[in-house]
Design a protein around this motif. Structure first.
Motif, PDB file in Angstrom:
ATOM      1  N   ILE A  87       0.724  -1.145  -0.008  1.00 45.95           N
ATOM      2  CA  ILE A  87       0.050   0.265  -0.049  1.00 45.95           C
ATOM      3  C   ILE A  87       0.712   1.353  -0.151  1.00 45.95           C
ATOM      4  O   ILE A  87       0.508   2.302  -0.568  1.00 45.95           O
ATOM      5  N   THR A  88       2.088   1.445   0.755  1.00 45.50           N
ATOM      6  CA  THR A  88       2.859   2.286   1.036  1.00 45.50           C
ATOM      7  C   THR A  88       3.629   2.530  -0.479  1.00 45.50           C
ATOM      8  O   THR A  88       3.529   3.716  -1.039  1.00 45.50           O
ATOM      9  N   ILE A  89       3.985   1.801  -1.274  1.00 45.79           N
ATOM     10  CA  ILE A  89       4.871   1.865  -2.589  1.00 45.79           C
ATOM     11  C   ILE A  89       3.577   2.317  -3.482  1.00 45.79           C
ATOM     12  O   ILE A  89       3.958   3.052  -4.086  1.00 45.79           O
ATOM     13  N   THR A  90       2.310   1.830  -3.434  1.00 48.13           N
ATOM     14  CA  THR A  90       1.561   1.988  -4.487  1.00 48.13           C
ATOM     15  C   THR A  90       0.998   3.512  -4.156  1.00 48.13           C
ATOM     16  O   THR A  90       0.976   4.283  -5.259  1.00 48.13           O
ATOM     17  N   VAL A  91       1.014   4.069  -3.023  1.00 45.68           N
ATOM     18  CA  VAL A  91       0.481   5.526  -3.015  1.00 45.68           C
ATOM     19  C   VAL A  91       1.355   6.285  -3.442  1.00 45.68           C
ATOM     20  O   VAL A  91       1.373   7.358  -4.014  1.00 45.68           O
ATOM     21  N   VAL A  92       2.725   5.904  -2.854  1.00 45.08           N
ATOM     22  CA  VAL A  92       3.707   6.922  -3.098  1.00 45.08           C
ATOM     23  C   VAL A  92       4.547   7.049  -4.466  1.00 45.08           C
ATOM     24  O   VAL A  92       4.664   7.929  -5.172  1.00 45.08           O
ATOM     25  N   GLN A  93       4.512   5.693  -5.173  1.00 47.63           N
ATOM     26  CA  GLN A  93       4.887   5.650  -6.239  1.00 47.63           C
ATOM     27  C   GLN A  93       3.930   6.331  -7.397  1.00 47.63           C
ATOM     28  O   GLN A  93       4.388   6.817  -8.559  1.00 47.63           O
TER      29      GLN A  93
END
Length: 298
Positions: A87-93
């Motif tokens: 989820i973190t990678i998805t939002v930030v990326q």
């Protein structure tokens, strides 16, 4: 399309769809079967006596044997770690991809096309080649994990969420995908916002992003799927640390133990697959639209 063409299309696609779906259906069925019937011949597609013991055992809701405990089964932290990282990678990326795509699509600056081509060139480099360089960079991050300002003396971002997340905060493919979609947005909308006194970031946030929801959804699905299924990088970074182990690594370690309880393994595999299916079902319409519209303007 005529009725005959539709019938012919379905006659071709239906067997192919069944061929691809059958293994997943059997995995779901096996997760509700006891060990004695999982590998029966012929295979049992509908359990005669369905049980959820596999799910209870995997999630530590039931009583585990000593062998199961030694395998680390039922560790819900695998999925918590995968969910947090994905989820973190998805939002930030998605945010940084959109920001870079906006610059390449709607801003004019020297060397823009050359830099964009260099970004695309990185897509031709296999990910396995960059594993060791990325590992060395993560290990020698200054001021983290006991490192000094030269990046020496400690372990940096190894065995940390920083090491799992930071290498995935930007994607050349995601930038390309969103840039192609943003090219279809009329420049007149941006010029009107500039006349009204809006700054570039406000134009990006309030004008461009709302128009890019389909492409953003497509990028988010690709990113979440890749982050959730990633195996090599978490295995390399965490070195088997149970506190940072993700679901794919945990399931792999579960298999290589001396004894594998297949009902628990199949239950864990079903649980690991569900998030990707749920994300795709929720954003399916935007995903299809984003893929269809991307690239209509060069």
């Amino acid at each position: 399309m005529t009725l005959r063409a539709k019938v012919g299309t379905y006659l071709v696609l239906a067997p192919v769809a069944i061929l691809f779906v059958a293994p997943f259906v059997w995995m779901i069925s096996a997760s509700f079967q006891p060990m004695s019937t999982i590998f029966a011949n012929p295979p049992t597609w509908v359990p005669d006596d369905p049980t959820v013991d596999g799910y209870k055992g995997f999630l530590n809701l039931g009583t585990l044997t000593q062998a199961q405990e030694s395998q680390g089964s039922g560790d819900w932290r695998w999925f918590a770690n995968s969910a947090f990282v994905a989820i973190t990678i998805t939002v930030v990326q998605t945010f940084f991809n959109a920001l870079c795509a906006y610059a390449f699509a709607k801003r004019r600056f020297p060397g823009r096309n050359v830099i964009f081509v260099l970004f695309l060139a990185t897509m031709m480099v296999p990910g396995q080649i960059t594993l060791i360089p990325n590992y060395i960079i993560v290990q020698h991050i200054p001021f983290f994990g006991g490192n000094d300002w030269m990046g020496m003396g400690g372990h940096g971002w190894l065995n940390s969420y920083w090491g799992l997340i930071m290498p995935g905060v930007v994607s050349a493919f995601g930038i390309f995908l969103l840039r192609q979609f943003m090219l279809s947005i009329p420049d007149s909308l941006l010029d009107a916002a500039r006349i009204d006194g809006a700054g570039e970031f406000r134009i990006f946030w309030n004008v461009v992003l709302p128009l890019c929801v389909p492409a953003l959804a497509a990028n988010a699905i690709f990113t979440f799927q890749g982050a959730w299924e990633d195996f090599l990088w978490p295995l390399l970074i965490t070195s088997g640390d149970p506190d940072k182990t993700t679901a794919p690594v945990g399931l792999a370690l579960f298999v290589v133990q001396n004894k594998t309880d297949w009902n628990l393994l199949f239950a864990g595999s079903v649980i690991a697959t569900l998030p990707m299916i749920i994300v795709f079902v929720i954003f399916q319409r935007q995903f299809v639209r984003g893929i269809a519209v991307t690239g209509i303007k060069e």
